[in-house]
Design a protein around this motif. Structure first.
Motif, PDB file in Angstrom:
ATOM      1  N   GLY A  48       0.809  -1.207   0.000  1.00  0.00           N
ATOM      2  CA  GLY A  48       0.000   0.000   0.000  1.00  0.00           C
ATOM      3  C   GLY A  48       0.846   1.262   0.000  1.00  0.00           C
ATOM      4  N   VAL A  49       1.881   1.310   0.855  1.00  0.00           N
ATOM      5  CA  VAL A  49       2.783   2.470   0.885  1.00  0.00           C
ATOM      6  C   VAL A  49       3.489   2.615  -0.453  1.00  0.00           C
ATOM      7  N   TRP A  50       3.986   1.510  -0.964  1.00  0.00           N
ATOM      8  CA  TRP A  50       4.744   1.533  -2.211  1.00  0.00           C
ATOM      9  C   TRP A  50       3.902   2.073  -3.374  1.00  0.00           C
ATOM     10  N   LYS A  51       2.688   1.575  -3.525  1.00  0.00           N
ATOM     11  CA  LYS A  51       1.847   2.005  -4.647  1.00  0.00           C
ATOM     12  C   LYS A  51       1.312   3.419  -4.447  1.00  0.00           C
ATOM     13  N   LYS A  52       1.085   3.799  -3.184  1.00  0.00           N
ATOM     14  CA  LYS A  52       0.595   5.149  -2.925  1.00  0.00           C
ATOM     15  C   LYS A  52       1.661   6.193  -3.243  1.00  0.00           C
ATOM     16  N   LYS A  53       2.900   5.888  -2.898  1.00  0.00           N
ATOM     17  CA  LYS A  53       3.970   6.853  -3.096  1.00  0.00           C
ATOM     18  C   LYS A  53       4.367   6.976  -4.563  1.00  0.00           C
ATOM     19  N   TRP A  54       4.368   5.853  -5.271  1.00  0.00           N
ATOM     20  CA  TRP A  54       4.813   5.875  -6.661  1.00  0.00           C
ATOM     21  C   TRP A  54       3.595   5.684  -7.553  1.00  0.00           C
ATOM     22  N   ARG A  55       2.942   6.791  -7.869  1.00  0.00           N
ATOM     23  CA  ARG A  55       1.681   6.759  -8.624  1.00  0.00           C
ATOM     24  C   ARG A  55       1.850   6.162 -10.014  1.00  0.00           C
ATOM     25  N   ILE A  56       3.085   6.178 -10.506  1.00  0.00           N
ATOM     26  CA  ILE A  56       3.342   5.616 -11.827  1.00  0.00           C
ATOM     27  C   ILE A  56       2.960   4.139 -11.879  1.00  0.00           C
ATOM     28  N   LEU A  57       2.936   3.486 -10.714  1.00  0.00           N
ATOM     29  CA  LEU A  57       2.596   2.068 -10.659  1.00  0.00           C
ATOM     30  C   LEU A  57       1.104   1.820 -10.832  1.00  0.00           C
ATOM     31  N   SER A  58       0.305   2.840 -10.562  1.00  0.00           N
ATOM     32  CA  SER A  58      -1.147   2.688 -10.625  1.00  0.00           C
ATOM     33  C   SER A  58      -1.735   3.224 -11.923  1.00  0.00           C
ATOM     34  N   GLU A  59      -0.909   3.861 -12.728  1.00  0.00           N
ATOM     35  CA  GLU A  59      -1.371   4.406 -13.993  1.00  0.00           C
ATOM     36  C   GLU A  59      -1.031   3.444 -15.124  1.00  0.00           C
ATOM     37  N   PHE A  60      -1.828   3.498 -16.187  1.00  0.00           N
ATOM     38  CA  PHE A  60      -1.489   2.658 -17.335  1.00  0.00           C
ATOM     39  C   PHE A  60      -0.186   3.172 -17.921  1.00  0.00           C
ATOM     40  N   PRO A  61       0.842   2.339 -18.001  1.00  0.00           N
ATOM     41  CA  PRO A  61       2.182   2.816 -18.362  1.00  0.00           C
ATOM     42  C   PRO A  61       2.315   3.234 -19.824  1.00  0.00           C
ATOM     43  N   ARG A  62       3.226   4.143 -20.037  1.00  0.00           N
ATOM     44  CA  ARG A  62       3.546   4.588 -21.399  1.00  0.00           C
ATOM     45  C   ARG A  62       4.752   3.830 -21.940  1.00  0.00           C
TER      46      ARG A  62
END
Length: 226
Positions: A135-149
């Protein structure tokens, strides 16, 4: 130990392999953490269609340095993983018996009714550390929750890099709001989980039987002190 899905961009011909049960393409990332919310191991890049057990098999077969625990230690895992030597899973419900596991089942319902449910409650509380770490990891690095480019290779490096930064922040003892918020929920009384399993007879016992005996012994001790 647990798995988490991270979105990934793949070519159309690979979508079937990476398509998960949430109808998106993803990696199924298997990670191990300690009680200080530090990642200690990651198997990075398994297709999202893979079951957690399959990812574990990939890691053990594909990594000669996979950190198997010593004989008297084990990883705390959920029911998606095998209950075998080195991997302590919860009690599962059967056709004749419903056994609760998740903390919400106990927070919003009656207390444990037997030693199996009491063990599962303690097991779920301890295993929540990996969920909070994710939870901390994904919250801090929003790039992980977005569809990647990015393509698969770059996205795998993003996973590894952000896990490394996660550990760096934690080890450096910087004041970090995301960690502070989660650490408040991880004050687990580890004394509840101490068991003298070093004295248990372990010779000539099959992997599953050994872990079943270990789990039953812990459950008996927890229930006696409940």
């Amino acid at each position: 130990m647990d798995g988490v899905h991270i979105c990934v961009k793949v070519k159309p011909e690979l979508q079937g392999m990476y398509w998960n049960r949430h109808d998106t393409t993803s990696f199924n990332i298997m990670a191990i953490c300690d009680l200080n919310m530090l990642f200690t191991y990651v198997w990075n890049g398994a297709p999202g269609s893979c079951h957690d057990t399959a990812v574990l098999t990939m890691a053990q077969d594909g990594d000669s340095e996979f950190p198997l625990p010593p004989r008297d230690k084990y990883y705390v895992v959920d029911s998606g993983y095998p209950h075998k030597q080195g991997f302590l899973a919860p009690y599962r419900s059967s056709r004749n018996e419903v056994i609760r596991y998740h903390m919400s089942h106990f927070d919003n319902g009656p207390p444990p009714k037997n030693k199996k449910e009491n063990f599962n409650r303690c097991h779920a509380s301890l295993r929540s550390v990996i969920e909070r770490t994710f939870g901390v990891w994904k919250k801090k690095w929003r790039i992980l929750s977005e569809f990647p480019r990015y393509d698969i290779a770059v996205q795998k490096r993003v996973v590894t890099a952000t896990m490394g930064l996660h550990n760096f922040i934690r080890i450096s003892n910087y004041f970090d709001e995301d960690f502070v918020e989660e650490v408040r929920h991880t004050n687990i009384n580890n004394e509840d989980f101490e068991s003298d399993i070093n004295d248990m007879e372990t010779t000539n016992i099959a992997d599953g039987d050994h872990m079943t005996n270990t789990r039953d012994n812990i459950a008996d001790m927890l229930w006696a002190n409940y």
